[in-house]
Motif scaffolding. Structure first.
Motif, PDB file in Angstrom:
ATOM      1  N   ARG A 153      -4.954 -10.860   9.236  1.00 22.32           N
ATOM      2  CA  ARG A 153      -5.566  -9.548   9.027  1.00 22.32           C
ATOM      3  C   ARG A 153      -4.588  -8.488   9.505  1.00 22.32           C
ATOM      4  O   ARG A 153      -3.682  -8.773  10.284  1.00 22.32           O
ATOM      5  N   ALA A 154      -4.777  -7.259   9.069  1.00 21.07           N
ATOM      6  CA  ALA A 154      -3.850  -6.180   9.431  1.00 21.07           C
ATOM      7  C   ALA A 154      -4.590  -4.877   9.640  1.00 21.07           C
ATOM      8  O   ALA A 154      -5.681  -4.678   9.117  1.00 21.07           O
ATOM      9  N   PHE A 155      -3.976  -3.995  10.377  1.00 26.17           N
ATOM     10  CA  PHE A 155      -4.486  -2.645  10.607  1.00 26.17           C
ATOM     11  C   PHE A 155      -4.133  -1.809   9.384  1.00 26.17           C
ATOM     12  O   PHE A 155      -2.979  -1.764   8.972  1.00 26.17           O
ATOM     13  N   ASP A 156      -5.118  -1.151   8.766  1.00 27.27           N
ATOM     14  CA  ASP A 156      -4.872  -0.309   7.594  1.00 27.27           C
ATOM     15  C   ASP A 156      -5.843   0.855   7.634  1.00 27.27           C
ATOM     16  O   ASP A 156      -7.015   0.693   7.319  1.00 27.27           O
ATOM     17  N   MET A 157      -5.363   2.034   8.018  1.00 27.66           N
ATOM     18  CA  MET A 157      -6.252   3.198   8.098  1.00 27.66           C
ATOM     19  C   MET A 157      -6.715   3.686   6.739  1.00 27.66           C
ATOM     20  O   MET A 157      -7.732   4.337   6.629  1.00 27.66           O
ATOM     21  N   PHE A 158      -5.983   3.388   5.694  1.00 24.37           N
ATOM     22  CA  PHE A 158      -6.418   3.851   4.372  1.00 24.37           C
ATOM     23  C   PHE A 158      -7.677   3.108   3.980  1.00 24.37           C
ATOM     24  O   PHE A 158      -8.598   3.623   3.457  1.00 24.37           O
TER      25      PHE A 158
END
Length: 84
Positions: A79-84
Motif C-alpha cells: 500500500r502507499a500514501f497518496d493524497m490525491f
C-alpha cells in the motif's frame, strides 16, 4: 471509520465489479467510502437545521481521518500514501 481502517490494513483489496476496469476506479471507491463517512459525521453533528459550522466540521473531520488513514497505509505492505 473502523471499516475503512480495516480495509486499508489489507495488502490487497478485492476488486469491485464494474470499477476494476475503470482507470480511476480506486478513486471512485474512495469517493463512495468518504461520502458515506461524511454523511454519518453530518448525521452525528445534526440538529434540527444545518449550520455552517456543521458543514465545516464534517469536511474537517472526514479530511483529517482521510489523512490519518493514508498515513497508516505507509505501514501496510503493498500500500502507499497518496493524497490525491
Amino acid at each position: 471509520m473502523a471499516l475503512i481502517f480495516f480495509l486499508s490494513s489489507q495488502s490487497k483489496l478485492p476488486d469491485v465489479p464494474g470499477l476494476a476496469d475503470i482507470e480511476w476506479g480506486d478513486k471512485i471507491e474512495h469517493a463512495i467510502a468518504y461520502a458515506v463517512l461524511g454523511s454519518l459525521i453530518w448525521r452525528a453533528l445534526s440538529r434540527t437545521s444545518p449550520a455552517w459550522w456543521q458543514i465545516g466540521a464534517t469536511v474537517a473531520l472526514a479530511a483529517a481521518y482521510g489523512l490519518s488513514d493514508e498515513s497508516h497505509q505507509l505501514l501496510v505492505p503493498n500500500r502507499a500514501f497518496d493524497m490525491f
